[in-house]
Design an enzyme around this catalytic site. Structure first.
Site, PDB file in Angstrom:
ATOM      1  N   GLU A  62     -36.558 -49.495   0.790  1.00 14.43           N
ATOM      2  CA  GLU A  62     -36.062 -48.970  -0.493  1.00 14.43           C
ATOM      3  C   GLU A  62     -34.944 -47.970  -0.276  1.00 14.43           C
ATOM      4  O   GLU A  62     -33.945 -47.960  -1.005  1.00 14.43           O
ATOM      5  CB  GLU A  62     -37.227 -48.315  -1.256  1.00 14.43           C
ATOM      6  CG  GLU A  62     -36.916 -47.946  -2.705  1.00 14.43           C
ATOM      7  CD  GLU A  62     -36.406 -46.529  -2.894  1.00 14.43           C
ATOM      8  OE1 GLU A  62     -36.109 -46.153  -4.041  1.00 14.43           O
ATOM      9  OE2 GLU A  62     -36.304 -45.776  -1.896  1.00 14.43           O
ATOM     10  N   HIS A 113     -35.063 -35.959   0.703  1.00 12.59           N
ATOM     11  CA  HIS A 113     -34.322 -36.609   1.794  1.00 12.59           C
ATOM     12  C   HIS A 113     -33.982 -35.647   2.927  1.00 12.59           C
ATOM     13  O   HIS A 113     -32.976 -35.821   3.621  1.00 12.59           O
ATOM     14  CB  HIS A 113     -33.041 -37.270   1.262  1.00 12.59           C
ATOM     15  CG  HIS A 113     -33.309 -38.526   0.504  1.00 12.59           C
ATOM     16  ND1 HIS A 113     -32.323 -39.426   0.162  1.00 12.59           N
ATOM     17  CD2 HIS A 113     -34.463 -39.057   0.015  1.00 12.59           C
ATOM     18  CE1 HIS A 113     -32.841 -40.439  -0.504  1.00 12.59           C
ATOM     19  NE2 HIS A 113     -34.150 -40.235  -0.606  1.00 12.59           N
ATOM     20  N   ASP A 171     -42.901 -43.547  -7.579  1.00 11.07           N
ATOM     21  CA  ASP A 171     -41.982 -43.059  -6.563  1.00 11.07           C
ATOM     22  C   ASP A 171     -41.729 -41.582  -6.828  1.00 11.07           C
ATOM     23  O   ASP A 171     -41.083 -41.226  -7.816  1.00 11.07           O
ATOM     24  CB  ASP A 171     -40.673 -43.863  -6.650  1.00 11.07           C
ATOM     25  CG  ASP A 171     -39.696 -43.556  -5.523  1.00 11.07           C
ATOM     26  OD1 ASP A 171     -39.959 -42.632  -4.748  1.00 11.07           O
ATOM     27  OD2 ASP A 171     -38.671 -44.249  -5.429  1.00 11.07           O
TER      28      ASP A 171
END
Length: 474
Positions: free
Chosen positions: A322, A443, A351
């Site tokens: 993904e 991230h 998510d």
């Protein structure tokens, strides 16, 4: 969640601080008696969170012993696949590996960017960063801004058309802002016009936030260094038009990735409900909120279904790839026959459901197929009856539900925020910090077990459990 790291402003607006959100107030009937399925979801959520945290701790340990990542193609991802597969089999599910081909990207050493006059070194990760599938090489060339208007408040970049590079000097470094197309398109257009390298300066990136790592989707055809940079770095380079020396040491190699698809053998015949989320992290972090939180919650929902509705026609999916382009879910959906596609009643996607500086979001994508509004209503009615603040949000197919939207399958899901900044109004409604990212570790290496907000996780689990069993028993 891959988000705007995949494409430019055509997706970027999906989840920024100014994105379309609809605040929902509790209806006048909110004080009426709570249905039994909703009332029972609250104590069930309490017990579920403990088991979910155990899964999250296990995923965090996997990442930490594998270089701090669970990115697809890494040993950390392979261990994550084995962990999920083992637990689903223990719950009585039949687990199938759904494979897809992709390019495995590696950065072999920190990217070096140096301004020659006046001399200055830009720091990898703080000021600049090689994009996923950046080409390798050493470049010494002048910077040439392309559509980089320092006087305009409109930061939409040029480069989506080859015509934008008609005046680009051959061998120069093209300096751009993200445009209304895939970043890959901008890089390929610059390369074909003779650019020696490309720098994309993102308005969202500052020295304080650092630089995340956008993806070019594939290494095929990318032969020059392609870097992301902070807005400040871009402005500085646009003003000076100085000469830079860039050294990018990257490589990619073809690999086969895997997603997991799980069903119970005794499931009764009929249309199937699918529930999924992505199992992979980015290469720069362990991905415990993004998306260990969704995966651990899905594992717990699979346990609850096995205990309460063992013959329910439900299929659980744990997607790979993904973070580099929605690869696993897209490959799966595209492999289905028309009959298999129409047999999927709906798809629920989870998510990032435990963001530390959260806002509670319910999916309401404008492009979602007919029937999606019924799923949205399940979540919104639940939150209203529990007197829990929430907003609906248009994600523009930003996560794995996008592949199902493309095939006309109704979708829904929950989300608690990523890189976007919390507004003052949102701080009033939800607490937390205004002006800070909803997930400041999005991230990044700090997206570990300490990046989980247990309060909002518990609330999301209650809503997910309610919606799941409402759909299975209707």
């Amino acid at each position: 969640m891959v988000g705007w790291l995949l494409a430019g402003s055509m997706l970027a607006g999906a989840c920024t601080a100014s994105s379309p959100e609809v605040e929902r107030a509790a209806p006048s009937g909110a004080s009426e008696a709570t249905p039994a399925t909703e009332a029972s979801s609250q104590p069930a959520a309490q017990g579920s969170v403990g088991r979910i945290l155990e899964h999250l701790e296990a995923l965090d340990r996997i990442a930490q012993r594998n270089g701090g990542t669970r990115a697809v193609g890494s040993e950390g991802y392979d261990e994550s696949v084995a962990y999920v597969s083992r637990h689903m089999r223990q719950l009585g599910y039949s687990v199938v590996s759904d494979r897809f081909d992709f390019d495995y990207f590696e950065q072999l050493s920190p990217t070096r960017v140096e301004r020659l006059k006046p001399r200055k070194a830009y720091v990898d990760g703080r000021d600049v960063r090689a994009m996923v599938y950046s080409g390798a090489g050493r470049v010494s060339a002048p910077v040439e801004p392309v559509g980089f208007d320092l006087r305009s408040n409109d930061h939409t970049g040029a480069g989506c058309s080859s015509d934008d590079f008609s005046d680009l000097p051959t061998g120069s470094i093209a300096l751009l802002r993200p445009g209304p197309c895939y970043y890959r398109d901008q890089v390929v257009n610059a390369q074909e016009a003779g650019a020696a390298a490309v720098i994309l300066a993102f308005p969202e990136f500052t020295r304080a936030t650092g630089v995340l790592r956008p993806t070019l989707l594939s290494g095929a055809g990318i032969e020059i260094p392609a870097l992301a940079a902070t807005d400040g770095t871009g402005v500085e380079l646009a003003r000076s038009r100085t000469r830079l020396r860039i050294t990018a040491r990257t490589r990619y190699s073809p690999l086969r990735g895997v997603s997991l698809i799980a069903e119970r053998r005794e499931a009764r015949a009929g249309d199937v409900l699918m529930v999924g989320g992505h199992l992979d992290s980015v290469m720069d972090g362990p991905g415990i909120n993004d998306n260990g939180s969704g995966i651990a919650t899905i594992l717990e929902m699979a346990r609850a279904v096995a205990a309460k509705e063992p013959d329910a026609p439900v299929r659980f999916a744990f997607w790979g790839g993904e973070e580099i382009g929605l690869l696993g879910s897209t490959a799966y959906v595209e492999s289905l026959s028309s009959q298999q596609t129409t047999s999927i009643e709906a798809y629920l996607n989870f998510d990032m459901v435990a963001s530390p500086n959260f806002v509670r979001y319910v999916y309401e994508d404008e492009i979602a197929p007919a029937g999606s509004d019924e799923i949205t209503d399940l979540f919104t009615r639940y939150f209203n009856r529990q007197d829990i603040e929430f907003k609906t949000i248009d994600l523009g197919g930003r996560s794995d539900h996008g592949a199902f939207i493309e095939q006309g399958i109704p979708v829904g899901g929950l989300f608690t925020g990523a890189e976007m900044l919390k507004s003052r109004r949102q701080r009033k409604d939800y607490g937390g910090r205004a002006g800070a990212s909803m997930d400041g570790c999005y991230h990044r290496p700090c997206d570990d077990i300490d990046n989980i907000n247990q309060k909002v996780l518990r609330e999301m689990v209650g809503a997910i459990r309610h919606a799941l069993f409402a759909l299975l028993t209707r």
